[in-house]
Design an enzyme around this catalytic site. Structure first.
Site, PDB file in Angstrom:
ATOM      1  N   GLU A 244      82.262 -69.762  -0.447  1.00  0.00           N
ATOM      2  CA  GLU A 244      82.343 -70.640   0.722  1.00  0.00           C
ATOM      3  C   GLU A 244      82.426 -72.101   0.279  1.00  0.00           C
ATOM      4  O   GLU A 244      83.283 -72.851   0.737  1.00  0.00           O
ATOM      5  CB  GLU A 244      81.103 -70.402   1.595  1.00  0.00           C
ATOM      6  N   ARG A 270     103.225-101.550  11.407  1.00  0.00           N
ATOM      7  CA  ARG A 270     102.393-102.580  12.037  1.00  0.00           C
ATOM      8  C   ARG A 270     102.570-103.916  11.320  1.00  0.00           C
ATOM      9  O   ARG A 270     102.389-103.991  10.104  1.00  0.00           O
ATOM     10  CB  ARG A 270     100.924-102.130  11.971  1.00  0.00           C
ATOM     11  N   GLN A 281      97.283-106.695   0.161  1.00  0.00           N
ATOM     12  CA  GLN A 281      96.681-105.930  -0.934  1.00  0.00           C
ATOM     13  C   GLN A 281      95.455-105.126  -0.502  1.00  0.00           C
ATOM     14  O   GLN A 281      95.230-104.034  -0.988  1.00  0.00           O
ATOM     15  CB  GLN A 281      96.303-106.862  -2.077  1.00  0.00           C
TER      16      GLN A 281
END
Lengths: 381, 241
Positions: A244, A270, A281
């Site tokens: 798991e 954008r 940066q």
């Protein structure tokens, strides 16, 4: 280690890509808000072959190796935004199917595995209790043998798939004097007398995966539903928990990849101060770090699955993969919100949900702290 | 009833811009495959044979068809860019070899949009054809097929004697997805590889592609302040009014 795909693996993974893109790209905002489990998508995934990836063909599965399985789940995570559905499928695969594959009797495998593979039986695992979490073996739920039945009493909490389960793997104390060696595992079917699965728990994230509390009041379980031997519960739990841990976040690597691509698109589109924000940066750096985390996560996942496929003990690999992926996932989501600014905080942009879905990964299948404990103990500390 | 489904491997029309163009089964042919499967599932067909023309690289699309449920496949090994007449002639030889009662295929391939092979094949065989169908039913102990065609003016219902060529339109069905168990089964199904020589067909291209060119790049639009300004621009600059 060679992670290059054979033609057959590539074909299989391409099919998963296409399936996820065409069948699982449904709208999530309302389902998340109202915590709706998508049973139709569950059945589609099972019919497509996801649930039975690791199960041999004679029990209705596909007999794939661990690395093909985790890569398929990664593709599923990339194409499907329903992290709750993926969480339910993972709980089903790693905590119900895997213990049956490794420890089920022939009769138990024949009875449960085909249904678990085709989706008609929903499985889960009931281990945690209100007073037993990270201290996993301090269980209070008891099982007492009476004739050809065991009588279970107690309660379990945080049971993934509990409210919708057809069969739960329940861990209970059969001999308190033996401590961890006095635990046993039972396949408890939903219509067992004295079983109450109706108590749902509401969560912060992966809301479309039902979770519940489970109560046993003189709950009768036929003796043939004992999984493995009496007293083998903790060993069995450790074994399935290792699987798991190592594999449950495979889909999250794909989820991160999708989020990463969304961020690149947004950062290029954008514009602020006359240029795309990706040219700043500080924004670019966040996305680069995202890329580093994803690649590290993917390598640890594949390394763990490769080791599992080569019959090596994977305690260390599983704990490291779990820790790496869960913490990367949460950090990627935080950064994705930061890159999207105010929009990322809005429900409509579907980034905030990813963070809510990711946070639980630092808790389930052993908290990040427990993973660090395991790693520490395995590197000689 | 035996059904032959010819299909073509085409670049994925749904691949996003810039994505590496993967090949897929032509979507119209996928609809033909789906319909053949449904006919078989209704108990009206016993065998579905998929056929395609191309080099070994199209085996992946063949397996995709086999994974959907096609019983077996034939590939004519030829890597030339063939024009519709050449394809129809190869298919005629295949139909002669397989002797199906029905040839079901997409109305056109989405890469070259020729929309000719089905019609040419019917002409070469002298078989009836029903093109652009949106529904198919079999009549009189499967000796005839009643087909609904989508035409510009509405729906046309025609009956054709079998064997026949039937080409499929977009609204006939929604093809099933390839499942992993289907893909595993497909690996065990036979793909027979033949050459044009083995079929006794010599194909010469009737058309030659002289050049291909990208569409011209569109210049960016301009924003106008008022309807009046727009009218002036339409009259004086665009000269469309």
């Amino acid at each position: 280690m060679d992670f290059s795909w054979s033609d057959q693996q590539r074909e299989l993974l391409d099919a998963v890509d296409r399936f996820a893109k065409e069948q699982l790209a449904y709208d999530m905002i309302e389902n998340d808000r109202h915590a709706v489990f998508n049973h139709d998508a569950w059945m589609k995934c099972a019919g497509f072959g996801i649930h039975g990836l690791l199960v041999s063909e004679e029990y209705g599965g596909l007999g794939q190796d661990p690395i093909t399985t985790v890569a398929a789940l990664e593709r599923l995570g990339y194409g499907c935004k329903d992290n709750g559905l993926l969480f339910s499928i993972n709980a089903h695969m790693w905590t119900a199917i895997i213990p049956l594959v490794y420890n089920g009797s022939e009769a138990q495998k024949k009875k449960f595995l085909p249904g678990l593979c085709d989706g008609s039986i929903i499985g889960g695992n009931a281990m945690s209790e209100p007073n037993s979490g990270s201290d996993a073996f301090s269980l209070a739920t008891t099982a007492v043998k009476k004739g050809d039945k065991y009588i279970l009493n107690g309660s379990k909490i945080f049971v993934t798939n509990g409210p919708i389960a057809d069969v739960l793997l329940v861990f209970a104390v059969t001999d308190k004097s033996k401590g961890a060696s006095g635990l046993s595992a039972f396949l408890v079917e939903k219509d067992s007398p004295g079983l109450d699965l109706t108590h749902k728990i509401e969560k912060m994230g992966v809301r479309t995966s039902p979770m519940g509390e489970v109560f046993f009041t003189d709950c009768e379980v036929p003796a043939e539903n004992l999984l493995g031997k009496e007293g083998a519960g903790s060993w069995l739990f450790t074994r399935s928990m290792t699987w798991e841990r190592g594999c449950i976040l495979a889909a999250s690597v794909g989820t991160m990849q999708r989020l990463f691509e969304t961020c690149i698109r947004y950062a290029n589109e954008r514009k602020q101060g006359g240029q795309a924000i990706g040219k700043f940066q500080q924004v670019a750096g966040k996305i680069v770090d995202m890329k580093m985390r994803i690649e590290n996560s993917r390598h640890m996942l594949y390394q763990c699955a490769w080791a599992a496929g080569h019959r090596k003990a994977i305690y260390l690999e599983a704990a490291m993969a779990k820790l790496q992926i869960s913490e990367s996932w949460v950090k990627c989501c935080e950064d994705a919100i930061q890159i999207h600014g105010g929009y990322g905080y809005m429900v409509e942009y579907e980034v905030e949900r990813e963070l809510r879905d990711a946070i639980g990964s630092k808790l389930y299948s052993g908290t990040s702290e427990i993973q660090r404990n395991i790693i520490a103990s395995l590197i000689g500390l | 009833m035996k059904i032959v489904v010819p299909f073509k491997s085409v670049p994925d029309p749904y691949a996003g811009p810039g994505a590496a163009a993967k090949s897929v089964v032509n979507p119209f042919d996928e609809i033909a495959i789906e319909e053949a499967l449904r006919i078989r599932e209704r108990g009206e067909a016993t065998e579905i044979v998929g056929v395609t023309i191309g080099p070994a690289t199209v085996d992946e699309q063949i397996r995709s068809a086999l994974a959907m449920g096609v019983d077996r496949a034939l590939r004519i090994d030829d890597s030339r860019a063939l024009d519709p007449y050449a394809v129809a002639r190869i298919l005629r030889a295949l139909v002669a070899k397989e002797a199906p009662q029905l040839v079901l295929m997409g109305k056109q391939a989405v890469d070259d949009d020729s929309n000719q092979v089905g019609q040419m094949l019917a002409g070469l065989l002298g078989w009836p054809q029903a093109t652009f169908i949106s529904k198919i039913e079999f009549l009189e102990n499967k000796t005839r097929a009643q087909c609904t065609r989508e035409t510009d003016g509405g729906l046309e219902v025609i009956v054709v004697n079998l064997p026949a060529i039937v080409t499929t339109d977009l609204r006939l069905n929604e093809p099933r997805y390839v499942s992993l168990p289907g893909l595993m089964k497909a690996r065990k199904k036979p793909i027979e590889v033949l050459t044009c020589e083995q079929l006794g067909v010599t194909v010469q291209p009737l058309t030659t592609t002289l050049s291909t060119a990208r569409p011209p790049k569109r210049a960016a639009g301009t924003r106008v302040e008022s309807v009046e300004e727009l009218m002036v621009k339409l009259k004086q600059e665009a000269k469309v009014l």
